[in-house]
Design an enzyme around this catalytic site. Structure first.
Site, PDB file in Angstrom:
ATOM      1  N   ASP A  45       0.695  -1.222   0.111  1.00  0.00           N
ATOM      2  CA  ASP A  45       0.034  -0.036  -0.069  1.00  0.00           C
ATOM      3  C   ASP A  45       0.746   1.198  -0.075  1.00  0.00           C
ATOM      4  O   ASP A  45       0.633   2.030  -0.672  1.00  0.00           O
ATOM      5  CB  ASP A  45      -0.849   0.043   1.107  1.00  0.00           C
ATOM      6  CG  ASP A  45      -1.954  -1.004   1.268  1.00  0.00           C
ATOM      7  OD1 ASP A  45      -3.337  -0.865   0.988  1.00  0.00           O
ATOM      8  OD2 ASP A  45      -1.518  -2.067   1.717  1.00  0.00           O
ATOM      9  N   THR A  63      -7.064  -4.479   0.695  1.00  0.00           N
ATOM     10  CA  THR A  63      -5.803  -4.943   1.303  1.00  0.00           C
ATOM     11  C   THR A  63      -6.131  -6.264   2.071  1.00  0.00           C
ATOM     12  O   THR A  63      -5.027  -7.046   2.143  1.00  0.00           O
ATOM     13  CB  THR A  63      -5.475  -3.742   2.030  1.00  0.00           C
ATOM     14  OG1 THR A  63      -5.042  -2.626   1.329  1.00  0.00           O
ATOM     15  CG2 THR A  63      -4.213  -4.129   2.904  1.00  0.00           C
TER      16      THR A  63
END
Length: 306
Positions: A50, A119
């Protein structure tokens, strides 16, 4: 780069290239085995992928379009030594620019970035749910979107890994062939991990033939684009502008709609609050979208208000 091309086309062509590069970063981090997970909140992890993907995307936009507002999901101090992605997507660059965007300058665009949508699924090995989302807005509305799916075909050794989808309302879509949902069936996609009583109440009221529970807003909308679901219904304020800007642009480009559950569009101005507080309702066909707006009970709508 063809500097004589309209800013919008250069921006879209760069978005495709930098999304591809972010996908390489996501796969590289996974291949190392240590994801560098930090918990931002309940069911809200952040990984090294990320962080690095966002640094890459925003860093490149800041260098190439320094006057443009870019908003990313991750709360990070932007590094100044980001590697410049030299590639540019020539197919997109050579498209005919929408007339109303030909003379728009970079400071009048807003870019919403989710560097790694899905995620939680990434950390759990559900890799086909993972996407990179880059949405471009002008005058509060999405005018271009890019979705990169880094693990597309990851279970097929003989196929190429990863793909990038894009859409420009009034121009068309690329990277995939839109497929209509099955006639006579109501297939609804919704959240995998953020279920609430109100979300369930909305789903029950629609009497779907099947409910698909998957992760990532980008992946949910991709199921609409490829005819695997009729509508995406999420009667909750959990989604953010960076989750929906790119998908809305692509859906609109193929004749679909994405709104709140009341049927009203979201604004993507840089000054807007990030949460989509009135839920999300999307469909690949505008007639389907209208049906779902009309059939979500007012009692549910009243519970999902800003």
């Amino acid at each position: 780069m063809a500097t004589t091309s309209p800013v919008f086309l250069r921006l879209m062509a760069n978005a495709v290239a930098v999304a591809n590069h972010a996908g390489n970063i996501i796969r590289e981090v996974m291949s190392k085995g240590d994801l560098g997970i930090v918990e931002k909140g309940v069911n809200d992890p952040q990984t090294e992928a990320d962080r690095r993907a966002q640094q890459c995307i925003i860093g490149n936009f800041n260098k190439k379009f320094p006057l443009m507002s870019v908003i990313g999901e991750e709360d990070l101090a932007q590094e100044t030594d980001t590697e410049l992605v030299s590639d540019i997507d020539k197919e997109v660059l050579n498209l005919k620019c929408p007339e109303d965007l030909v003379n728009v300058t970079e400071e009048d665009f807003v870019v919403w970035v989710d560097p790694l949508d899905g995620t939680a699924e990434y950390t759990e090995g559900m890799l086909d749910h993972v996407t990179v989302l880059i949405g471009i807005a002008h005058k509060n509305r999405p005018v271009g979107g890019v979705i990169h799916q880094p693990y597309y075909n990851y279970k097929n050794d003989k196929a190429g890994l990863g793909r990038t989808l894009w859409g420009i309302p009034g121009v068309g879509v690329g990277g995939f062939n839109p497929v209509a949902p099955p006639e006579g069936k109501r297939l609804v996609v919704t959240t995998r991990s953020h279920m609430t009583p109100v979300v369930q109440q909305a789903l029950d009221s629609l009497k779907p033939d099947e409910i698909l529970r998957v992760g990532g807003a980008g992946y949910k909308v991709m199921l609409l684009m490829e005819g695997k679901a009729t509508a995406y219904v999420f009667a909750s304020p959990g989604c953010k502008k960076w989750d929906t800007c790119a998908p809305e642009a692509i859906l609109t480009a193929m004749g679909g709609r994405l709104t709140d559950i009341h049927g009203d569009p979201y604004s993507y101005a840089s000054t807007e609050m990030h949460p989509n507080r009135r839920g999300v309702l999307a469909a690949a066909k505008s007639d389907d979208h209208k049906w779902f707006v009309e059939n979500i009970p007012d009692a549910v709508k009243q519970l999902v208000k800003s």
